[in-house]
Design an enzyme around this catalytic site. Structure first.
Site, mmCIF file in Angstrom:
data_model
loop_
_atom_site.group_PDB
_atom_site.id
_atom_site.type_symbol
_atom_site.label_atom_id
_atom_site.label_comp_id
_atom_site.label_asym_id
_atom_site.label_seq_id
_atom_site.Cartn_x
_atom_site.Cartn_y
_atom_site.Cartn_z
ATOM 1 N N GLU A 1 -11.409 4.198 3.380
ATOM 2 C CA GLU A 1 -10.883 4.995 4.815
ATOM 3 C C GLU A 1 -12.073 5.379 5.601
ATOM 4 O O GLU A 1 -11.888 5.402 7.469
ATOM 5 C CB GLU A 1 -10.827 6.816 4.063
ATOM 6 C CG GLU A 1 -9.696 6.955 3.671
ATOM 7 C CD GLU A 1 -8.100 6.470 4.153
ATOM 8 O OE1 GLU A 1 -8.295 6.418 5.582
ATOM 9 O OE2 GLU A 1 -7.141 6.333 3.448
ATOM 10 N N TRP B 1 -6.339 -0.051 10.173
ATOM 11 C CA TRP B 1 -5.441 0.296 8.070
ATOM 12 C C TRP B 1 -5.522 -0.630 8.296
ATOM 13 O O TRP B 1 -5.887 -1.579 7.359
ATOM 14 C CB TRP B 1 -4.844 1.251 8.445
ATOM 15 C CG TRP B 1 -4.881 1.547 7.009
ATOM 16 C CD1 TRP B 1 -3.868 1.508 5.653
ATOM 17 C CD2 TRP B 1 -5.803 2.133 5.678
ATOM 18 N NE1 TRP B 1 -3.466 1.465 4.804
ATOM 19 C CE2 TRP B 1 -5.279 2.173 4.964
ATOM 20 C CE3 TRP B 1 -7.282 2.286 5.859
ATOM 21 C CZ2 TRP B 1 -5.937 2.253 3.153
ATOM 22 C CZ3 TRP B 1 -7.965 3.179 5.191
ATOM 23 C CH2 TRP B 1 -7.295 2.701 3.919
ATOM 24 N N TYR C 1 1.023 -1.096 -0.087
ATOM 25 C CA TYR C 1 -0.170 -0.189 -0.073
ATOM 26 C C TYR C 1 1.222 1.270 0.041
ATOM 27 O O TYR C 1 0.854 2.141 -0.920
ATOM 28 C CB TYR C 1 -0.773 -0.014 1.285
ATOM 29 C CG TYR C 1 -1.868 1.468 1.130
ATOM 30 C CD1 TYR C 1 -3.284 1.386 0.037
ATOM 31 C CD2 TYR C 1 -1.252 2.335 2.431
ATOM 32 C CE1 TYR C 1 -3.572 2.812 0.504
ATOM 33 C CE2 TYR C 1 -2.589 3.111 2.346
ATOM 34 C CZ TYR C 1 -3.366 3.593 1.687
ATOM 35 O OH TYR C 1 -4.105 4.240 1.347
#
Length: 184
Positions: free
Chosen positions: A44, A52, A22
């Protein structure tokens, strides 16, 4: 500690690789596809209150559950689709977040009609300070608090700060002309 340096210390290796992919290939890079922008917003929003890492692990499931982040399909979801999402163990089964995805898809369709695309709507409002962006997102979208807006805009190259100054990925992002680079 920055995300850039934290990744190097992560264990086990599988966790490190998940974040490194990522970090190296997505975080901070401009996105020019409305469905992908919508997908990043969904991710998000779903991260709120969670790590995350949890979201990164579920990205494939999010893509499948939300029809590859197809804005038109998600905007037309029925009550049956809403229930399907709330019962899908591969995603975050939170009613407010599921509802936000569907309502935000409808909003993006309106923005596309008015501005030509979601991306052009973002460009139209650039540059703004984070507080100005937060006010605009709160007025426009569902479930978009300050941290969600900040991370969304950093992750797509509208706000600076995704990477540490000395991070080699930062140099690569600059080649893609992120919007924060165009501040006067």
């Amino acid at each position: 500690m920055s995300y850039c340096s934290a990744i190097e210390r992560m264990q086990p290796e599988s966790r490190k690789e998940l974040h490194k992919n990522y970090h190296d290939n997505h975080y901070g890079f401009p996105i020019h596809n409305d469905n992908e922008l919508f997908g990043r917003l969904i991710m998000e929003i779903n991260q709120a209150g969670l790590s995350w890492e949890t979201i990164l692990k579920k990205e494939g499931s999010f893509r499948k559950a939300y029809d590859q982040f197809d804005i038109k399909k998600v905007a037309s979801y029925s009550e049956e689709d809403r229930e399907r999402l709330l019962n899908d163990p591969g995603i975050i089964r939170n009613k407010l977040k599921v509802n936000a995805a569907i309502e935000n898809a409808k909003t993006i369709i309106q923005l596309q009609q008015e501005f030509g695309s979601f991306e052009k709507w973002l460009e139209h409002h650039h540059p703004k300070t984070l507080p100005e962006w937060m006010k605009l997102f709160k007025k426009t979208f569902k479930f978009t608090g300050g941290e969600i807006v900040n991370e969304f805009l950093m992750s797509i190259g509208y706000l600076k700060g995704a990477h540490a100054e000395g991070c080699s990925v930062n140099d690569e992002i600059l080649k893609h002309n992120p919007m924060w680079k165009n501040l006067g």
